[in-house]
Design a protein around this motif. Structure first.
Motif, PDB file in Angstrom:
ATOM      1  N   LEU A 139      69.778  55.612  66.137  1.00 17.12           N
ATOM      2  CA  LEU A 139      70.962  56.081  67.060  1.00 17.12           C
ATOM      3  C   LEU A 139      71.554  55.034  67.900  1.00 17.12           C
ATOM      4  O   LEU A 139      72.588  54.916  67.953  1.00 17.12           O
ATOM      5  CB  LEU A 139      70.603  57.496  67.847  1.00 17.12           C
ATOM      6  N   TYR A 140      70.725  54.444  68.595  1.00 17.67           N
ATOM      7  CA  TYR A 140      70.952  53.663  69.670  1.00 17.67           C
ATOM      8  C   TYR A 140      71.761  52.186  69.084  1.00 17.67           C
ATOM      9  O   TYR A 140      72.894  52.056  69.550  1.00 17.67           O
ATOM     10  CB  TYR A 140      69.716  53.136  70.293  1.00 17.67           C
ATOM     11  N   ARG A 141      71.183  51.819  67.947  1.00 20.36           N
ATOM     12  CA  ARG A 141      71.824  50.801  67.320  1.00 20.36           C
ATOM     13  C   ARG A 141      73.029  51.089  66.704  1.00 20.36           C
ATOM     14  O   ARG A 141      74.086  50.338  66.768  1.00 20.36           O
ATOM     15  CB  ARG A 141      70.826  50.383  66.099  1.00 20.36           C
ATOM     16  N   ARG A 142      73.262  52.380  65.831  1.00 18.48           N
ATOM     17  CA  ARG A 142      74.671  52.489  65.594  1.00 18.48           C
ATOM     18  C   ARG A 142      75.735  52.787  66.683  1.00 18.48           C
ATOM     19  O   ARG A 142      76.668  52.480  66.533  1.00 18.48           O
ATOM     20  CB  ARG A 142      74.419  53.917  64.561  1.00 18.48           C
ATOM     21  N   TYR A 143      75.242  53.570  67.520  1.00 20.35           N
ATOM     22  CA  TYR A 143      76.136  53.823  68.709  1.00 20.35           C
ATOM     23  C   TYR A 143      76.568  52.643  69.606  1.00 20.35           C
ATOM     24  O   TYR A 143      77.744  52.427  69.898  1.00 20.35           O
ATOM     25  CB  TYR A 143      75.413  54.822  69.782  1.00 20.35           C
ATOM     26  N   VAL A 144      75.689  51.604  69.871  1.00 24.63           N
ATOM     27  CA  VAL A 144      76.346  50.556  70.650  1.00 24.63           C
ATOM     28  C   VAL A 144      77.047  49.815  69.709  1.00 24.63           C
ATOM     29  O   VAL A 144      77.967  49.358  70.257  1.00 24.63           O
ATOM     30  CB  VAL A 144      75.062  49.786  70.924  1.00 24.63           C
ATOM     31  N   GLY A 145      76.953  49.673  68.482  1.00 19.72           N
ATOM     32  CA  GLY A 145      77.640  49.037  67.436  1.00 19.72           C
ATOM     33  C   GLY A 145      79.189  49.543  67.493  1.00 19.72           C
ATOM     34  O   GLY A 145      80.158  48.960  67.697  1.00 19.72           O
ATOM     35  N   LYS A 146      79.233  50.808  67.372  1.00 18.88           N
ATOM     36  CA  LYS A 146      80.517  51.703  67.307  1.00 18.88           C
ATOM     37  C   LYS A 146      81.086  51.654  68.637  1.00 18.88           C
ATOM     38  O   LYS A 146      82.414  51.614  68.722  1.00 18.88           O
ATOM     39  CB  LYS A 146      80.189  52.933  66.846  1.00 18.88           C
ATOM     40  N   ALA A 177      78.764  45.758  60.840  1.00 19.73           N
ATOM     41  CA  ALA A 177      77.672  46.101  60.305  1.00 19.73           C
ATOM     42  C   ALA A 177      76.749  44.770  59.888  1.00 19.73           C
ATOM     43  O   ALA A 177      75.576  44.607  60.270  1.00 19.73           O
ATOM     44  CB  ALA A 177      77.759  46.954  58.892  1.00 19.73           C
ATOM     45  N   GLU A 178      77.423  43.743  59.591  1.00 21.25           N
ATOM     46  CA  GLU A 178      76.679  42.657  59.422  1.00 21.25           C
ATOM     47  C   GLU A 178      76.204  41.849  60.550  1.00 21.25           C
ATOM     48  O   GLU A 178      75.130  41.326  60.440  1.00 21.25           O
ATOM     49  CB  GLU A 178      77.967  41.455  58.730  1.00 21.25           C
ATOM     50  N   ILE A 179      76.824  41.834  61.350  1.00 24.67           N
ATOM     51  CA  ILE A 179      76.581  41.182  63.040  1.00 24.67           C
ATOM     52  C   ILE A 179      75.135  42.168  63.213  1.00 24.67           C
ATOM     53  O   ILE A 179      74.261  41.479  63.902  1.00 24.67           O
ATOM     54  CB  ILE A 179      77.589  41.344  63.849  1.00 24.67           C
ATOM     55  N   ALA A 180      75.475  43.471  63.447  1.00 23.43           N
ATOM     56  CA  ALA A 180      74.275  44.105  63.883  1.00 23.43           C
ATOM     57  C   ALA A 180      72.878  43.854  63.032  1.00 23.43           C
ATOM     58  O   ALA A 180      71.900  44.128  63.745  1.00 23.43           O
ATOM     59  CB  ALA A 180      74.652  45.640  63.539  1.00 23.43           C
ATOM     60  N   LEU A 183      71.234  40.838  64.549  1.00 25.35           N
ATOM     61  CA  LEU A 183      70.710  40.708  66.056  1.00 25.35           C
ATOM     62  C   LEU A 183      69.567  41.698  66.329  1.00 25.35           C
ATOM     63  O   LEU A 183      69.430  42.657  65.616  1.00 25.35           O
ATOM     64  CB  LEU A 183      71.951  41.055  66.929  1.00 25.35           C
ATOM     65  N   ASP A 184      68.722  41.551  67.616  1.00 28.75           N
ATOM     66  CA  ASP A 184      67.777  42.486  67.900  1.00 28.75           C
ATOM     67  C   ASP A 184      68.271  43.447  68.639  1.00 28.75           C
ATOM     68  O   ASP A 184      68.520  43.077  69.841  1.00 28.75           O
ATOM     69  CB  ASP A 184      66.754  41.400  68.428  1.00 28.75           C
ATOM     70  N   SER A 185      68.239  44.829  68.142  1.00 26.60           N
ATOM     71  CA  SER A 185      68.764  45.662  68.688  1.00 26.60           C
ATOM     72  C   SER A 185      68.074  46.101  70.063  1.00 26.60           C
ATOM     73  O   SER A 185      68.419  46.796  71.206  1.00 26.60           O
ATOM     74  CB  SER A 185      68.861  46.932  68.039  1.00 26.60           C
ATOM     75  N   ALA A 186      66.526  45.493  70.103  1.00 27.28           N
ATOM     76  CA  ALA A 186      65.903  45.915  71.283  1.00 27.28           C
ATOM     77  C   ALA A 186      66.151  44.712  72.467  1.00 27.28           C
ATOM     78  O   ALA A 186      65.559  45.079  73.646  1.00 27.28           O
ATOM     79  CB  ALA A 186      64.357  45.460  70.969  1.00 27.28           C
ATOM     80  N   ALA A 187      66.937  43.923  72.348  1.00 27.35           N
ATOM     81  CA  ALA A 187      67.375  43.093  73.326  1.00 27.35           C
ATOM     82  C   ALA A 187      67.933  43.732  74.512  1.00 27.35           C
ATOM     83  O   ALA A 187      68.834  44.540  74.233  1.00 27.35           O
ATOM     84  CB  ALA A 187      68.175  41.845  72.832  1.00 27.35           C
ATOM     85  N   ALA A 188      67.856  43.275  75.758  1.00 23.10           N
ATOM     86  CA  ALA A 188      68.597  43.873  76.559  1.00 23.10           C
ATOM     87  C   ALA A 188      70.001  43.863  76.747  1.00 23.10           C
ATOM     88  O   ALA A 188      70.654  44.401  77.411  1.00 23.10           O
ATOM     89  CB  ALA A 188      67.792  43.324  78.064  1.00 23.10           C
ATOM     90  N   ASP A 189      70.376  42.503  76.207  1.00 22.24           N
ATOM     91  CA  ASP A 189      71.974  42.422  76.350  1.00 22.24           C
ATOM     92  C   ASP A 189      72.425  42.579  74.786  1.00 22.24           C
ATOM     93  O   ASP A 189      73.298  41.899  74.578  1.00 22.24           O
ATOM     94  CB  ASP A 189      72.051  41.099  76.840  1.00 22.24           C
ATOM     95  N   TYR A 190      71.851  43.500  74.296  1.00 25.46           N
ATOM     96  CA  TYR A 190      72.343  43.853  72.924  1.00 25.46           C
ATOM     97  C   TYR A 190      73.893  43.817  72.644  1.00 25.46           C
ATOM     98  O   TYR A 190      74.443  43.402  71.877  1.00 25.46           O
ATOM     99  CB  TYR A 190      71.547  44.699  72.383  1.00 25.46           C
ATOM    100  N   SER A 191      74.463  44.773  73.243  1.00 23.01           N
ATOM    101  CA  SER A 191      75.709  45.167  73.399  1.00 23.01           C
ATOM    102  C   SER A 191      76.874  43.711  73.770  1.00 23.01           C
ATOM    103  O   SER A 191      77.719  43.847  73.049  1.00 23.01           O
ATOM    104  CB  SER A 191      76.145  46.137  74.465  1.00 23.01           C
ATOM    105  N   ASP A 192      76.032  43.016  74.571  1.00 24.25           N
ATOM    106  CA  ASP A 192      76.859  41.865  74.828  1.00 24.25           C
ATOM    107  C   ASP A 192      76.740  40.784  73.899  1.00 24.25           C
ATOM    108  O   ASP A 192      77.802  40.050  73.308  1.00 24.25           O
ATOM    109  CB  ASP A 192      76.298  41.036  76.220  1.00 24.25           C
ATOM    110  N   GLN A 193      75.832  40.874  73.143  1.00 23.26           N
ATOM    111  CA  GLN A 193      75.676  40.024  71.966  1.00 23.26           C
ATOM    112  C   GLN A 193      76.579  40.265  71.028  1.00 23.26           C
ATOM    113  O   GLN A 193      77.223  39.559  70.247  1.00 23.26           O
ATOM    114  CB  GLN A 193      74.094  39.827  71.629  1.00 23.26           C
TER     115      GLN A 193
END
Length: 208
Positions: A139-146, A177-180, A183-193
C-alpha cells in the motif's frame, strides 16, 4: 517502520491537498462521498454480475484501493497534523489480525460505515487489504508512487493543459511503475527519489 511510513503518507497527502487548495481543511470537502463512488468503481473491477462470467481484475482493484486511501487520509487529516493523526490511525490499523473474508460483503460494510459516519472506516479498510492480500508495505509503495505522480503532473502544467501524459512512447503511469521497481521503497527519501527519477526522464523526453 509502519508508523514512519504512515507519517510519510499523511504528510504527502497534506502537501498535495495544499497544492490544490491552500485552505483545503476549511473547505470541508465531501471526502466520504469520493470514497463511496470509488468503492462502486472498485466493485465493478472485482465483479458482481451473476448473469455473465467475470474474473476479478486484481491490479485495478488494488489501484482503486489506493485511490480510496488518498481520500481516507484526507478525512483523517481533518483532525489535525500528520504526526498527531498517525498515532490514532496506527492503533486502528493494528487492532487485531484480520483473516481474508468475503470481499464484496466487506466492501459494502466499509462503504455503509463510511456513508453513515461520513468518516473513514479504518478497520474496514484494513479488512479490505487482508481480503486482497495487500500488505501495508505494498500500500505504501503504491500510494507514494501515485501521490508523487500527481504532484509531478501539477508541477509540470497539468492544470494549464501543457503537461504531456504520454512521453517516450509510453504513458507516465508506465514510467512510474518501472521507476518504482528500481528503487528501495524502504528508503527514508523514497518519495524524493521517485520524483527526481520522473523529472529526469520527463525532461529528457521533452527536450528530445
Amino acid at each position: 517502520m509502519m508508523k514512519q511510513q504512515l507519517q510519510v503518507m499523511l504528510t504527502l497527502q497534506d502537501e498535495i491537498n495544499t497544492l490544490v487548495n491552500d485552505n483545503w481543511r476549511a473547505q470541508n470537502f465531501a471526502w466520504y462521498r469520493a470514497i463511496w463512488v470509488e468503492s462502486a468503481e472498485l466493485l465493478d473491477h472485482y465483479g458482481w454480475k451473476w448473469w455473465k462470467k467475470q474474473q476479478p481484475d486484481m491490479e485495478q482493484v488494488k489501484l482503486e484501493l489506493v485511490d480510496i486511501w488518498h481520500f481516507g487520509l484526507s478525512l483523517e487529516l481533518q483532525q489535525g497534523a500528520p504526526e498527531r493523526v498517525a498515532v490514532s490511525m496506527l492503533q486502528a490499523l493494528e487492532s487485531g489480525r484480520r483473516a481474508p473474508g468475503d470481499f464484496r460483503e466487506n466492501l459494502e460494510t466499509f462503504t455503509l460505515n463510511t456513508l453513515a459516519s461520513k468518516q473513514f472506516d479504518l478497520v474496514g479498510f484494513a479488512q479490505l487489504l487482508a481480503d486482497t492480500t495487500m500488505s501495508f508495505a505494498e500500500l505504501y509503495r503504491r500510494y507514494v508512487g501515485k501521490n508523487v505522480l500527481n504532484r509531478f503532473r501539477q508541477d509540470n502544467g497539468y492544470q494549464e493543459g501543457t503537461y504531456l501524459k504520454h512521453w517516450s512512447g509510453r504513458e507516465d503511469n508506465e514510467h512510474l511503475a518501472e521507476i518504482a521497481n528500481q528503487l528501495d521503497s524502504a528508503a527514508a527519501d523514497y518519495s524524493d527519489q521517485v520524483y527526481r527519477a520522473l523529472q529526469t526522464r520527463y525532461r529528457g523526453a521533452v527536450r528530445a
